[in-house]
Write a protein that holds these residues in place. Structure first.
Motif, mmCIF file in Angstrom:
data_model
loop_
_atom_site.group_PDB
_atom_site.id
_atom_site.type_symbol
_atom_site.label_atom_id
_atom_site.label_comp_id
_atom_site.label_asym_id
_atom_site.label_seq_id
_atom_site.Cartn_x
_atom_site.Cartn_y
_atom_site.Cartn_z
ATOM 1 N N ALA A 33 2.647 -4.835 -7.059
ATOM 2 C CA ALA A 33 2.181 -3.557 -6.517
ATOM 3 C C ALA A 33 3.072 -2.403 -6.953
ATOM 4 O O ALA A 33 2.589 -1.303 -7.229
ATOM 5 C CB ALA A 33 2.117 -3.631 -4.997
ATOM 6 N N MET A 34 4.392 -2.620 -7.004
ATOM 7 C CA MET A 34 5.296 -1.565 -7.459
ATOM 8 C C MET A 34 4.990 -1.187 -8.909
ATOM 9 O O MET A 34 4.981 -0.009 -9.283
ATOM 10 C CB MET A 34 6.749 -2.019 -7.352
ATOM 11 N N MET A 35 4.717 -2.199 -9.724
ATOM 12 C CA MET A 35 4.401 -1.933 -11.126
ATOM 13 C C MET A 35 3.071 -1.180 -11.245
ATOM 14 O O MET A 35 2.940 -0.246 -12.052
ATOM 15 C CB MET A 35 4.344 -3.254 -11.901
ATOM 16 N N ARG A 36 2.087 -1.566 -10.429
ATOM 17 C CA ARG A 36 0.810 -0.858 -10.455
ATOM 18 C C ARG A 36 0.989 0.603 -10.040
ATOM 19 O O ARG A 36 0.371 1.508 -10.611
ATOM 20 C CB ARG A 36 -0.194 -1.555 -9.538
ATOM 21 N N GLY A 37 1.808 0.845 -9.024
ATOM 22 C CA GLY A 37 2.047 2.214 -8.588
ATOM 23 C C GLY A 37 2.663 3.068 -9.691
ATOM 24 O O GLY A 37 2.291 4.227 -9.877
ATOM 25 N N VAL A 40 12.154 9.520 -13.150
ATOM 26 C CA VAL A 40 11.034 8.590 -12.978
ATOM 27 C C VAL A 40 11.505 7.152 -13.159
ATOM 28 O O VAL A 40 11.139 6.258 -12.383
ATOM 29 C CB VAL A 40 9.911 8.925 -13.977
ATOM 30 N N GLN A 41 12.335 6.906 -14.162
ATOM 31 C CA GLN A 41 12.817 5.540 -14.409
ATOM 32 C C GLN A 41 13.727 5.050 -13.285
ATOM 33 O O GLN A 41 13.701 3.864 -12.924
ATOM 34 C CB GLN A 41 13.553 5.486 -15.748
ATOM 35 N N ARG A 42 14.513 5.927 -12.714
ATOM 36 C CA ARG A 42 15.359 5.522 -11.580
ATOM 37 C C ARG A 42 14.498 5.118 -10.376
ATOM 38 O O ARG A 42 14.794 4.145 -9.676
ATOM 39 C CB ARG A 42 16.304 6.673 -11.196
ATOM 40 N N ILE A 43 13.460 5.871 -10.135
ATOM 41 C CA ILE A 43 12.545 5.559 -9.026
ATOM 42 C C ILE A 43 11.885 4.201 -9.248
ATOM 43 O O ILE A 43 11.770 3.383 -8.325
ATOM 44 C CB ILE A 43 11.485 6.673 -8.895
ATOM 45 N N TYR A 44 11.463 3.947 -10.475
ATOM 46 C CA TYR A 44 10.778 2.686 -10.798
ATOM 47 C C TYR A 44 11.691 1.488 -10.573
ATOM 48 O O TYR A 44 11.302 0.478 -9.970
ATOM 49 C CB TYR A 44 10.305 2.759 -12.245
ATOM 50 N N ARG A 45 12.921 1.581 -11.049
ATOM 51 C CA ARG A 45 13.862 0.454 -10.871
ATOM 52 C C ARG A 45 14.161 0.199 -9.403
ATOM 53 O O ARG A 45 14.226 -0.958 -8.958
ATOM 54 C CB ARG A 45 15.150 0.731 -11.651
ATOM 55 N N ALA A 46 14.322 1.247 -8.634
ATOM 56 C CA ALA A 46 14.594 1.081 -7.199
ATOM 57 C C ALA A 46 13.411 0.419 -6.499
ATOM 58 O O ALA A 46 13.576 -0.434 -5.622
ATOM 59 C CB ALA A 46 14.894 2.441 -6.565
ATOM 60 N N ALA A 47 12.200 0.793 -6.894
ATOM 61 C CA ALA A 47 11.010 0.206 -6.279
ATOM 62 C C ALA A 47 10.898 -1.284 -6.594
ATOM 63 O O ALA A 47 10.522 -2.089 -5.728
ATOM 64 C CB ALA A 47 9.766 0.944 -6.762
ATOM 65 N N LEU A 48 11.212 -1.680 -7.812
ATOM 66 C CA LEU A 48 11.153 -3.097 -8.176
ATOM 67 C C LEU A 48 12.131 -3.923 -7.350
ATOM 68 O O LEU A 48 11.806 -5.041 -6.911
ATOM 69 C CB LEU A 48 11.433 -3.267 -9.664
ATOM 70 N N ALA A 108 0.814 -1.219 0.000
ATOM 71 C CA ALA A 108 0.000 0.000 0.000
ATOM 72 C C ALA A 108 0.846 1.267 0.000
ATOM 73 O O ALA A 108 0.611 2.178 -0.779
ATOM 74 C CB ALA A 108 -0.936 -0.002 1.211
ATOM 75 N N GLY A 109 1.843 1.352 0.878
ATOM 76 C CA GLY A 109 2.552 2.607 1.044
ATOM 77 C C GLY A 109 3.456 2.949 -0.116
ATOM 78 O O GLY A 109 3.364 4.036 -0.699
ATOM 79 N N ILE A 110 4.328 2.015 -0.486
ATOM 80 C CA ILE A 110 5.320 2.330 -1.509
ATOM 81 C C ILE A 110 4.690 2.542 -2.878
ATOM 82 O O ILE A 110 5.065 3.490 -3.579
ATOM 83 C CB ILE A 110 6.422 1.248 -1.533
ATOM 84 N N PRO A 111 3.733 1.704 -3.351
ATOM 85 C CA PRO A 111 3.096 2.024 -4.626
ATOM 86 C C PRO A 111 2.424 3.395 -4.641
ATOM 87 O O PRO A 111 2.480 4.099 -5.645
ATOM 88 C CB PRO A 111 2.066 0.899 -4.795
ATOM 89 N N SER A 112 1.785 3.783 -3.540
ATOM 90 C CA SER A 112 1.187 5.114 -3.471
ATOM 91 C C SER A 112 2.256 6.192 -3.535
ATOM 92 O O SER A 112 2.081 7.231 -4.185
ATOM 93 C CB SER A 112 0.368 5.254 -2.188
ATOM 94 N N ALA A 113 3.379 5.937 -2.862
ATOM 95 C CA ALA A 113 4.485 6.888 -2.924
ATOM 96 C C ALA A 113 5.043 6.976 -4.340
ATOM 97 O O ALA A 113 5.352 8.067 -4.839
ATOM 98 C CB ALA A 113 5.589 6.468 -1.949
ATOM 99 N N ILE A 114 5.156 5.828 -5.000
ATOM 100 C CA ILE A 114 5.643 5.825 -6.382
ATOM 101 C C ILE A 114 4.678 6.594 -7.281
ATOM 102 O O ILE A 114 5.090 7.403 -8.116
ATOM 103 C CB ILE A 114 5.809 4.378 -6.885
#
Length: 568
Positions: free
Chosen positions: A138-142, A82-90, A60-66
């Motif tokens: 969830a990271m991908m959905r965010g 944006v792409q750097r944030i996405y890779r770190a989240a994955l 819940a938290g990290i996808p919303s943050a993303i």
């Protein structure tokens, strides 16, 4: 690149997906309720609640943050960041999945004994492997939500539910046919979530591939085209350019800084988003220990079965729109606030709150007043319908709380939302320990409604101080009157209709009583709202054309009132 979804369109996509998913989830409970006894329902409910709590914790938290970080930076034209944030989240999603799966496998027997449901251990362990993939999903959905592309998350949710339900029901019936007891049947049903996670992951991979291909096609011609051309990466908006440097999110270049920013945003959002599932988990855990001394263990176990399998399933239907609104609203408000467009913040926030309250109320009224026929129609018996009615009636406050939380998150006031939610949970715990030993499950449910009301009031007070958001302005008395009238009509119809149709036998009395109550309440609802001046012509100007065409005939019923307006 896929076209961005507007607030209304994104909400409709997510609502439709959630309705299908919730319908499939409820469908799963129906054959299972006929298959197992009280212990099977309790075991599956315990596994499902702890799984959902951990799933919310992981997702819940990290996808919303993303979603928030991506939408803000796209508004400002910072696509590489944006792409750097996405890779770190994955990367975080992979680690979280491994840790949580291992932790749940180890802790399963401890929790089962703590909640006085030792036979739930096998079901809890069977559901644990699904946590391997869901954090990454969830990271991908965010990320997709931050780009205001809601279709991917919606389709993956539907596929997940189809795979989960088919597997759960098939395994449960196979185990029952082979002579296994309720604990094994519940474990088979719980294992369906593992197949659901695999199906959802496959869908997200497909959409990620399509999005990557679209991005390549969009950026390749950019080297020979002017920066302002249609094929160029999106530039900052005019509002953002005018406000450059004023309150913009910081530029993140190092992975360590990205994680620091993600956790700074996500932890308050996480604690807020976990609230409903924490309450469900808390109720499952303390119900039997707090109430069996007065009401007996057998009664407390039946309450627990009815609460987790029947009441929570039906009460999960009305908040579907609020969940969709909260998901699609966050990037919209975040983008508007990042460019300091406060008029857009006010308009979108007011619209979201009005949609949530006005559209959810008829469904809440129908399910609460017709709880007896609805429960009897769907499940093995109508037992526990009073619990269904009380829990479902309180969801209108849950809905307003969830949408107002999302507005606060979009306004970068995550800590305020977190503080309000934590205070609300404190109220819930205190009231639960005070009321449950004497009033049983009804004391537990009353504490939940008070908690939701408390948080909503605190949230709206903060939001009004910043963005002057008003939901209905001076129209609340008319709305309250409409709700009171329809609640009385619905309760009377549900009660007497069951007796009128009882000679038909089987489940026809339940079906016809529920259908009659739903038709009358839903049909009279818009008429009363217009007649009492709650809904006016200006309120639907921003709705899609087809929806406006559907509503306009009702608006003509009170033309004079429609010409008057007050603050909304």
């Amino acid at each position: 690149m896929p076209k961005k979804d507007s607030l209304i369109k994104g909400t409709l996509i997510l609502t439709l997906a959630a309705l299908v998913a919730r319908g499939l989830g409820l469908f799963q409970r129906v054959p299972l309720d006929h298959l197992w006894g009280t212990k099977g329902g309790l075991a599956f409910g315990a596994a499902n609640n702890i799984y959902l709590l951990l799933l919310v914790f992981a997702t819940a938290g990290i996808p919303s943050a993303i979603s928030k970080m991506v939408s803000e930076r796209l508004e400002l034209g910072r696509e590489a960041e944006v792409q750097r944030i996405y890779r770190a989240a994955l990367r975080f999603g992979v680690i979280a999945g491994i840790v949580m799966t291992a932790g749940l496998l180890i802790a399963a027997p401890l929790y089962a004994r703590l909640s006085h449901i030792p036979y739930a251990t096998l079901a809890i362990r069977a559901i644990a492997p699904s946590l391997l993939l869901f954090p990454v999903i969830a990271m991908m959905r965010g990320y997709f939500q931050g780009r205001q592309f809601m279709t991917a998350g919606g389709i993956s949710q539907i596929v997940e539910q189809i795979a989960r339900v088919l597997t759960a029901v098939a395994l449960a019936y196979a185990l029952a046919g082979w002579g296994y007891d309720d604990s094994y049947i519940a474990a088979g049903a719980a294992f369906g979530s593992v197949l659901g996670s695999i199906g959802a992951f496959a869908v997200m991979l497909w959409y990620a591939y399509k999005l990557r291909q679209a991005d390549r096609g969009r950026t390749e011609p950019a080297s020979s085209a002017p920066a302002s051309g249609a094929g160029a990466p999106s530039a900052p908006s005019a509002a953002a350019a005018a406000n450059a440097g004023a309150g913009e999110p910081p530029v993140l270049t190092r992975t360590r800084d990205i994680y620091a920013a993600i956790f700074r945003i996500s932890i308050p959002i996480l604690l807020t988003a976990m609230m409903v599932q924490v309450i469900y988990f808390f109720d499952q855990t303390v119900l039997i220990p707090l109430s069996d001394w007065k009401f007996g263990a057998a009664t407390a176990e039946r309450w627990g079965d009815w609460l987790t399998i029947r009441a929570q399933s039906i009460a999960g239907i009305p908040p579907i729109l609020a969940i969709a609104l909260s998901t699609s609203l966050l990037p919209v408000v975040s983008a508007a606030y990042a460019s300091r467009d406060m008029d857009r913040v006010r308009r979108q926030s007011s619209l979201a709150m009005r949609i949530a309250v006005l559209s959810a109320m008829p469904l809440v009224l129908v399910l609460a007043t017709a709880a007896h026929p609805v429960t009897g129609l769907i499940f093995k018996t109508a037992e526990g319908s009073a619990i269904v009615a009380v829990l479902t009636g309180g969801t209108i406050f849950q809905i307003s709380m969830m949408v107002s939380n999302s507005i606060l998150n979009g306004l970068s006031l995550q800590r305020k939302a977190m503080a309000h939610s934590l205070a609300g949970i404190g109220v819930k715990i205190a009231l639960s320990f005070a009321l449950t030993p004497f009033f049983g499950i009804y004391g537990l449910l009353a504490a939940t409604s008070v908690c939701f009301i408390f948080v909503t009031v605190r949230n709206m007070r903060t939001i009004r101080g910043i963005a002057d958001v008003k939901v209905l302005g001076g129209r609340w008395p008319g709305f309250a009157a409409a709700v009171a009238v329809l609640a009385a009509i619905g309760a009377a119809l549900a009660h007497y209709a069951a007796a009128w149709f009882s000679p038909l036998g089987w489940r026809w009395p339940y079906l016809l009583a529920a259908a009659l109550t739903g038709a009358v309440v839903c049909g009279a609802y818009p008429v009363l709202l217009v007649a009492l001046g709650v809904v006016r012509a200006e309120d639907v100007d921003g709705f899609p054309a087809k929806l406006r065409k559907l509503i306009k005939p009702f608006l003509r019923l009170r033309p004079r009132a429609l010409q008057r307006g007050d603050g909304v």
